[in-house]
Design a protein around this motif. Structure first.
Motif, PDB file in Angstrom:
ATOM      1  N   TRP A  15      13.005   3.508  75.654  1.00 44.56           N
ATOM      2  CA  TRP A  15      12.393   2.806  74.521  1.00 44.56           C
ATOM      3  C   TRP A  15      13.478   2.377  73.543  1.00 44.56           C
ATOM      4  O   TRP A  15      14.474   3.078  73.355  1.00 44.56           O
ATOM      5  N   THR A  16      13.266   1.238  72.923  1.00 41.36           N
ATOM      6  CA  THR A  16      14.129   0.760  71.845  1.00 41.36           C
ATOM      7  C   THR A  16      13.296   0.747  70.575  1.00 41.36           C
ATOM      8  O   THR A  16      12.296   0.016  70.497  1.00 41.36           O
ATOM      9  N   PRO A  17      13.656   1.559  69.583  1.00 35.82           N
ATOM     10  CA  PRO A  17      12.810   1.654  68.395  1.00 35.82           C
ATOM     11  C   PRO A  17      12.845   0.392  67.537  1.00 35.82           C
ATOM     12  O   PRO A  17      13.878  -0.252  67.382  1.00 35.82           O
ATOM     13  N   GLU A  18      11.673   0.069  67.002  1.00 35.45           N
ATOM     14  CA  GLU A  18      11.532  -0.956  65.988  1.00 35.45           C
ATOM     15  C   GLU A  18      11.070  -0.253  64.731  1.00 35.45           C
ATOM     16  O   GLU A  18      10.522   0.847  64.797  1.00 35.45           O
ATOM     17  N   THR A  19      11.267  -0.859  63.568  1.00 34.19           N
ATOM     18  CA  THR A  19      10.868  -0.214  62.320  1.00 34.19           C
ATOM     19  C   THR A  19       9.749  -0.994  61.641  1.00 34.19           C
ATOM     20  O   THR A  19       9.681  -2.225  61.732  1.00 34.19           O
ATOM     21  N   LEU A  20       8.892  -0.242  60.968  1.00 35.93           N
ATOM     22  CA  LEU A  20       7.776  -0.820  60.227  1.00 35.93           C
ATOM     23  C   LEU A  20       7.292   0.240  59.250  1.00 35.93           C
ATOM     24  O   LEU A  20       7.192   1.417  59.604  1.00 35.93           O
ATOM     25  N   ALA A  21       6.985  -0.181  58.022  1.00 31.33           N
ATOM     26  CA  ALA A  21       6.468   0.756  57.021  1.00 31.33           C
ATOM     27  C   ALA A  21       5.113   1.295  57.467  1.00 31.33           C
ATOM     28  O   ALA A  21       4.287   0.562  58.019  1.00 31.33           O
ATOM     29  N   ALA A  22       4.875   2.571  57.223  1.00 32.73           N
ATOM     30  CA  ALA A  22       3.615   3.206  57.625  1.00 32.73           C
ATOM     31  C   ALA A  22       2.414   2.468  57.050  1.00 32.73           C
ATOM     32  O   ALA A  22       1.391   2.326  57.726  1.00 32.73           O
ATOM     33  N   ALA A  23       2.513   1.977  55.827  1.00 33.77           N
ATOM     34  CA  ALA A  23       1.393   1.270  55.192  1.00 33.77           C
ATOM     35  C   ALA A  23       1.046  -0.032  55.904  1.00 33.77           C
ATOM     36  O   ALA A  23      -0.074  -0.528  55.786  1.00 33.77           O
ATOM     37  N   GLN A  24       1.988  -0.584  56.658  1.00 38.97           N
ATOM     38  CA  GLN A  24       1.739  -1.836  57.368  1.00 38.97           C
ATOM     39  C   GLN A  24       1.177  -1.620  58.780  1.00 38.97           C
ATOM     40  O   GLN A  24       0.696  -2.564  59.409  1.00 38.97           O
ATOM     41  N   MET A  25       1.235  -0.409  59.266  1.00 40.31           N
ATOM     42  CA  MET A  25       0.823  -0.143  60.649  1.00 40.31           C
ATOM     43  C   MET A  25      -0.663  -0.403  60.907  1.00 40.31           C
ATOM     44  O   MET A  25      -0.996  -1.003  61.928  1.00 40.31           O
ATOM     45  N   PRO A  26      -1.588   0.021  60.012  1.00 37.34           N
ATOM     46  CA  PRO A  26      -2.998  -0.276  60.302  1.00 37.34           C
ATOM     47  C   PRO A  26      -3.272  -1.771  60.486  1.00 37.34           C
ATOM     48  O   PRO A  26      -3.969  -2.159  61.428  1.00 37.34           O
ATOM     49  N   GLY A  27      -2.717  -2.607  59.631  1.00 38.78           N
ATOM     50  CA  GLY A  27      -2.916  -4.047  59.765  1.00 38.78           C
ATOM     51  C   GLY A  27      -2.258  -4.613  61.007  1.00 38.78           C
ATOM     52  O   GLY A  27      -2.840  -5.438  61.718  1.00 38.78           O
ATOM     53  N   ARG A  28      -1.052  -4.168  61.299  1.00 39.66           N
ATOM     54  CA  ARG A  28      -0.310  -4.662  62.456  1.00 39.66           C
ATOM     55  C   ARG A  28      -0.971  -4.266  63.775  1.00 39.66           C
ATOM     56  O   ARG A  28      -1.030  -5.042  64.716  1.00 39.66           O
ATOM     57  N   PHE A  29      -1.506  -3.036  63.831  1.00 40.41           N
ATOM     58  CA  PHE A  29      -2.047  -2.528  65.086  1.00 40.41           C
ATOM     59  C   PHE A  29      -3.579  -2.440  65.097  1.00 40.41           C
ATOM     60  O   PHE A  29      -4.162  -1.920  66.037  1.00 40.41           O
ATOM     61  N   GLY A  30      -4.225  -2.957  64.056  1.00 39.64           N
ATOM     62  CA  GLY A  30      -5.675  -3.127  64.063  1.00 39.64           C
ATOM     63  C   GLY A  30      -6.510  -1.869  64.008  1.00 39.64           C
ATOM     64  O   GLY A  30      -7.477  -1.739  64.754  1.00 39.64           O
ATOM     65  N   PHE A  31      -6.168  -0.933  63.110  1.00 44.30           N
ATOM     66  CA  PHE A  31      -7.013   0.250  62.951  1.00 44.30           C
ATOM     67  C   PHE A  31      -7.244   0.519  61.466  1.00 44.30           C
ATOM     68  O   PHE A  31      -6.477   0.101  60.617  1.00 44.30           O
ATOM     69  N   VAL A  32      -8.334   1.206  61.185  1.00 44.57           N
ATOM     70  CA  VAL A  32      -8.729   1.547  59.819  1.00 44.57           C
ATOM     71  C   VAL A  32      -8.497   3.038  59.611  1.00 44.57           C
ATOM     72  O   VAL A  32      -9.034   3.855  60.363  1.00 44.57           O
TER      73      VAL A  32
END
Length: 195
Positions: free
Chosen positions: A153-170
């Motif tokens: 795996w090659t890690p990518e970075t993203l703020a935790a607060a952005q993950m629900p919107g990016r990955f479609g979960f509530v």
């Protein structure tokens, strides 16, 4: 989904949904949240007692895991007979456990195939897998590091607060239900059980 659950859904098709009564923490543990726990604050608030009571009955935990689904809005729920019990998420809808032999299992025991690794701003590791997005259990971060070193795996970075919107979960269906207008929102906050 269990056959008995499907039969109950067919028999009682209009049972109101509920939210706020069940939580999934960042270690893949289920929590039952009664009215007192809910009154203390949000599931992920960190307020003592707000999580509720940790479920420990293996049969109930397995039943929840077999009947854990997502709706079209990205709200995860447990189909409890005819009733949807929406789940408050501390971090993500799945919690992954990694094994020395390369297997990755969900907190429900489901084997998955991860396709991408994400790190948040504090270094928590998340995997996107064939069944969805989830947090790597904190005890397995060393195995993530090994997988990165091995080129899996090659890690990518993203703020935790952005993950629900990016990955479609509530994260909080209860909060979402509270922001809606009308009787449907009131139904969502009722306690679990057929009506």
């Amino acid at each position: 989904m269990d056959d008995i659950v499907k039969q109950a859904m067919a028999k009682w098709p209009r049972v109101p949904h509920c939210s706020g009564w069940l939580g999934l923490d960042a270690r893949g543990r289920w929590w039952l949240r009664d009215e007192q726990a809910q009154a203390l604050g949000a599931f992920a608030s960190g307020v003592p007692g707000a999580r509720g009571s940790r479920l420990e009955h293996e049969g109930l935990i397995a039943f929840i895991g077999r009947n854990y689904e997502v709706d079209a809005q990205g709200q995860w729920y447990f189909q409890n007979g005819p009733q949807r019990v929406y789940v408050e998420l501390e971090a993500a809808p799945w919690v992954w456990r990694l094994h020395d032999d390369g297997r990755v299992l969900s907190h429900t025991g489901r084997a998955v195939q991860p396709s991408a690794l994400w790190l948040d701003e504090v270094g928590h590791a998340y995997l996107l897998a064939d069944c969805g997005f989830g947090l790597v259990h904190s005890q397995d971060v060393g195995l993530v590091a090994q997988a990165v070193e091995q080129g899996r795996w090659t890690p990518e970075t993203l703020a935790a607060a952005q993950m629900p919107g990016r990955f479609g979960f509530v994260l909080s269906p209860q909060q979402l239900a509270g922001s809606r207008d009308g009787p449907a929102a009131a139904d969502q906050n009722r306690s679990p059980g057929p009506r």
